[in-house]
Design an enzyme around this catalytic site. Structure first.
Site, mmCIF file in Angstrom:
data_model
loop_
_atom_site.group_PDB
_atom_site.id
_atom_site.type_symbol
_atom_site.label_atom_id
_atom_site.label_comp_id
_atom_site.label_asym_id
_atom_site.label_seq_id
_atom_site.Cartn_x
_atom_site.Cartn_y
_atom_site.Cartn_z
ATOM 1 N N ASN A 105 0.825 -1.210 0.000
ATOM 2 C CA ASN A 105 0.000 0.000 0.000
ATOM 3 C C ASN A 105 0.857 1.256 0.000
ATOM 4 O O ASN A 105 1.935 1.286 0.590
ATOM 5 C CB ASN A 105 -0.926 0.002 1.218
ATOM 6 C CG ASN A 105 -1.873 -1.186 1.187
ATOM 7 O OD1 ASN A 105 -2.030 -1.815 0.142
ATOM 8 N ND2 ASN A 105 -2.483 -1.499 2.305
ATOM 9 N N HIS A 122 5.825 -0.404 -2.705
ATOM 10 C CA HIS A 122 5.374 0.394 -3.858
ATOM 11 C C HIS A 122 5.427 1.895 -3.604
ATOM 12 O O HIS A 122 4.755 2.661 -4.300
ATOM 13 C CB HIS A 122 3.957 -0.035 -4.265
ATOM 14 C CG HIS A 122 3.884 -1.451 -4.761
ATOM 15 N ND1 HIS A 122 2.716 -2.162 -4.894
ATOM 16 C CD2 HIS A 122 4.874 -2.309 -5.152
ATOM 17 C CE1 HIS A 122 2.974 -3.379 -5.353
ATOM 18 N NE2 HIS A 122 4.280 -3.496 -5.505
ATOM 19 N N GLY A 189 -5.216 -9.230 2.908
ATOM 20 C CA GLY A 189 -5.873 -8.234 2.051
ATOM 21 C C GLY A 189 -5.172 -7.961 0.744
ATOM 22 O O GLY A 189 -5.160 -6.835 0.276
#
Ligand code: APR
Length: 245
Positions: A105, A122, A189
């Site tokens: 995230n 990221h 997730g």
């Protein structure tokens, strides 16, 4: 299995684990109101597919459009509070001798919840950078969008890894070394579709770690895990921490 079922064997494994890694994806922020990448967008951006905006080609074609999409996401994330899943991971780190959080995230919600030493595979959308790799978190608001780097006047872009771009070498190396050494890894997730992040649980498996998945849906990783907890991370993670310690 439903949200309420946490195997006793998993609780024992977590209690005695020496080095734990948690790999998270967009799903952990869903309960904070941040849409996942594969959710349809709403409002102004409904007609765009995130996969068509988060690319170097999109930025080259229309830098203003991509910049404005990130401005919208930055504002959305700034208003989003960390949720019970983020907070449970902050708790978990206090009980474990060695704990590393690796996230795909870019929303910074783990850090806002209080997690330390987060490996951000990221990048982070609160930062921007220019082609000369100056990292900046503020810039002059000007009529021109994207704004220009205060150091070199080149246009800025978000400091994130887009589809088709390479991860920062050192970050990936650190993540790979960490998963090689862990004895328990959680995949929370994430759709487990985007490489190289999706390979990290497999590296851990090859090195003998136990693997747990937390997700309302099955993913390509599901057939390989030792424990799967189907449900929302904001419900499952707090329960897991409560039952374990
Ligand atoms: N709790 C746990 N998981 C959830 C929840 C929830 N409340 N809600 C949704 N999920 C799961 C979905 O079932 C899905 O498997 O989260 C996953 C989200 O998948 P993606 O949107 O594909 O996000 P992610 O796996 O993080 O994507 C990886 O790809 O889009 C790029 O760079 C971007 O970091 C991103 C990467």
């Amino acid at each position: 299995m439903n949200d309420n079922t946490i195997p006793t064997q998993l609780i024992q494994t977590l209690r005695t684990a020496k080095q734990v890694v948690v790999l998270t994806g967009a799903g952990i922020s869903a309960e904070s109101g941040v849409p996942t990448f594969r959710d349809a967008q709403t409002g102004l951006w409904a007609k765009y597919d995130p996969m068509d905006l988060a690319t170097p080609e999109a930025f080259q074609r229309d830098p203003r459009l991509v910049w404005e999409w990130y401005t919208w996401r930055r504002e959305l994330v700034a208003k989003a509070p960390p949720n019970l899943g983020h907070l449970a991971l902050v708790n978990m780190q206090t009980y474990l001798p060695k704990f590393t959080l690796i996230t795909q995230n870019v929303d910074g919600l783990h850090q806002r919840a209080g997690s330390q030493q987060v490996i951000e595979l990221h990048g982070n959308l609160t930062r921007s950078k220019c082609v000369n790799e100056h990292i900046v978190d503020s810039w002059q608001t000007a009529d021109e969008l994207p704004p220009r780097c205060p150091h070199c006047e080149q246009i800025l872009r978000p400091d994130v890894v887009w589809f088709g771009e390479f991860l920062q070498e050192q970050t990936l190396y650190k993540a790979m070394k960490t998963v090689e050494q862990c004895d328990l890894i959680f995949s929370v997730g994430t759709s487990s579709l985007v490489q190289p992040a999706a390979s990290l649980p497999f590296i851990a498996l090859e090195h003998g770690a136990k693997l747990v998945e937390i997700n309302p849906d099955s993913t390509p990783l599901t057939p390989h895990v030792h424990f799967v907890l189907y449900g929302k991370s904001g419900a499952i993670l707090p329960k897991l921490v409560d039952l374990t310690w």
